[in-house]
Scaffold this motif. Sequence first.
Motif, PDB file in Angstrom:
ATOM      1  N   UNK A   7       0.834  -1.197   0.000  1.00  0.00           N
ATOM      2  CA  UNK A   7       0.000   0.000   0.000  1.00  0.00           C
ATOM      3  C   UNK A   7       0.867   1.244   0.000  1.00  0.00           C
ATOM      4  N   UNK A   8       0.308   2.330  -0.525  1.00  0.00           N
ATOM      5  CA  UNK A   8       0.972   3.631  -0.572  1.00  0.00           C
ATOM      6  C   UNK A   8      -0.074   4.668  -0.194  1.00  0.00           C
ATOM      7  N   UNK A   9       0.189   5.440   0.881  1.00  0.00           N
ATOM      8  CA  UNK A   9      -0.796   6.395   1.383  1.00  0.00           C
ATOM      9  C   UNK A   9      -0.170   7.761   1.638  1.00  0.00           C
ATOM     10  N   UNK A  10      -1.009   8.790   1.512  1.00  0.00           N
ATOM     11  CA  UNK A  10      -0.698  10.136   1.989  1.00  0.00           C
ATOM     12  C   UNK A  10      -1.612  10.368   3.179  1.00  0.00           C
ATOM     13  N   UNK A  11      -1.027  10.833   4.285  1.00  0.00           N
ATOM     14  CA  UNK A  11      -1.817  11.138   5.482  1.00  0.00           C
ATOM     15  C   UNK A  11      -1.707  12.633   5.742  1.00  0.00           C
ATOM     16  N   UNK A  12      -2.874  13.278   5.959  1.00  0.00           N
ATOM     17  CA  UNK A  12      -2.890  14.716   6.190  1.00  0.00           C
ATOM     18  C   UNK A  12      -3.561  15.047   7.521  1.00  0.00           C
ATOM     19  N   UNK A  13      -3.347  16.265   7.977  1.00  0.00           N
ATOM     20  CA  UNK A  13      -3.961  16.743   9.206  1.00  0.00           C
ATOM     21  C   UNK A  13      -5.439  17.022   9.078  1.00  0.00           C
ATOM     22  N   UNK A  14      -5.965  16.969   7.871  1.00  0.00           N
ATOM     23  CA  UNK A  14      -7.402  17.161   7.662  1.00  0.00           C
ATOM     24  C   UNK A  14      -8.161  15.853   7.878  1.00  0.00           C
ATOM     25  N   UNK A  15      -7.442  14.808   8.265  1.00  0.00           N
ATOM     26  CA  UNK A  15      -8.073  13.514   8.491  1.00  0.00           C
ATOM     27  C   UNK A  15      -8.085  12.631   7.262  1.00  0.00           C
ATOM     28  N   UNK A  16      -7.316  12.998   6.264  1.00  0.00           N
ATOM     29  CA  UNK A  16      -7.297  12.231   5.019  1.00  0.00           C
ATOM     30  C   UNK A  16      -6.264  11.112   5.060  1.00  0.00           C
ATOM     31  N   UNK A  17      -6.661   9.967   4.537  1.00  0.00           N
ATOM     32  CA  UNK A  17      -5.735   8.880   4.215  1.00  0.00           C
ATOM     33  C   UNK A  17      -6.019   8.581   2.749  1.00  0.00           C
ATOM     34  N   UNK A  18      -5.130   9.045   1.889  1.00  0.00           N
ATOM     35  CA  UNK A  18      -5.360   8.995   0.458  1.00  0.00           C
ATOM     36  C   UNK A  18      -4.454   7.968  -0.211  1.00  0.00           C
ATOM     37  N   UNK A  19      -5.042   7.117  -1.038  1.00  0.00           N
ATOM     38  CA  UNK A  19      -4.255   6.211  -1.860  1.00  0.00           C
ATOM     39  C   UNK A  19      -4.207   6.819  -3.251  1.00  0.00           C
ATOM     40  N   UNK A  20      -3.020   7.110  -3.746  1.00  0.00           N
ATOM     41  CA  UNK A  20      -2.915   7.851  -5.006  1.00  0.00           C
ATOM     42  C   UNK A  20      -3.344   7.023  -6.213  1.00  0.00           C
TER      43      UNK A  20
END
Length: 186
Positions: free
Chosen positions: A115-128
Amino acid sequence: MSDNEFPGWHGTTIIGVRKDGEVVIAGDGQVSLGQTVIKGTARKVRRLSAAGSEVICGFAGSTADAFTLLERLEKKLENTPGQLARACVELAKDWRTDKYLQKLEAMLIVSDGADLFVITGAGDVLEPEHDVTAIGSGGNFALAAARALMDSDKTAEEIARKAMGIAADICVYTNGNLTVESIKKS
């Protein structure tokens, strides 16, 4: 002192590329304060090991904030061994709801090789989409370059390095001093 009177910390480009069963995360080494380069050899890509889980990650934003988040991610991985997505979601929930964590200014790219994820302070866990993601001041330049290279014969590492070189040529807050970590599916 207002934000206009004191220049903020800027700079970093982090890219994650997944290709042929391998994920590479690369990051530059530049830290800038306003228009001044403070350090050119910062290490913004790390390898974490927790409860038998091997994870690579890169961060953009405040270094102290990113280290706080990486420590929290390690704890989440210990509580959910082998479940990177769940650990990321739990971290994002805490980041979004905890009054202390809400103030942290950073973003993370993480991978366990599958898996590859971006985690942000807005509560996002995004898989590109397209198996490429990038964050930081030069992130859009690196992302565009890497996406253009994904159909080539180049490996994930070659794509990440080339994309980072292009970003460093365009973004004044990005240099060519790279830290690169790779991980394969387990």
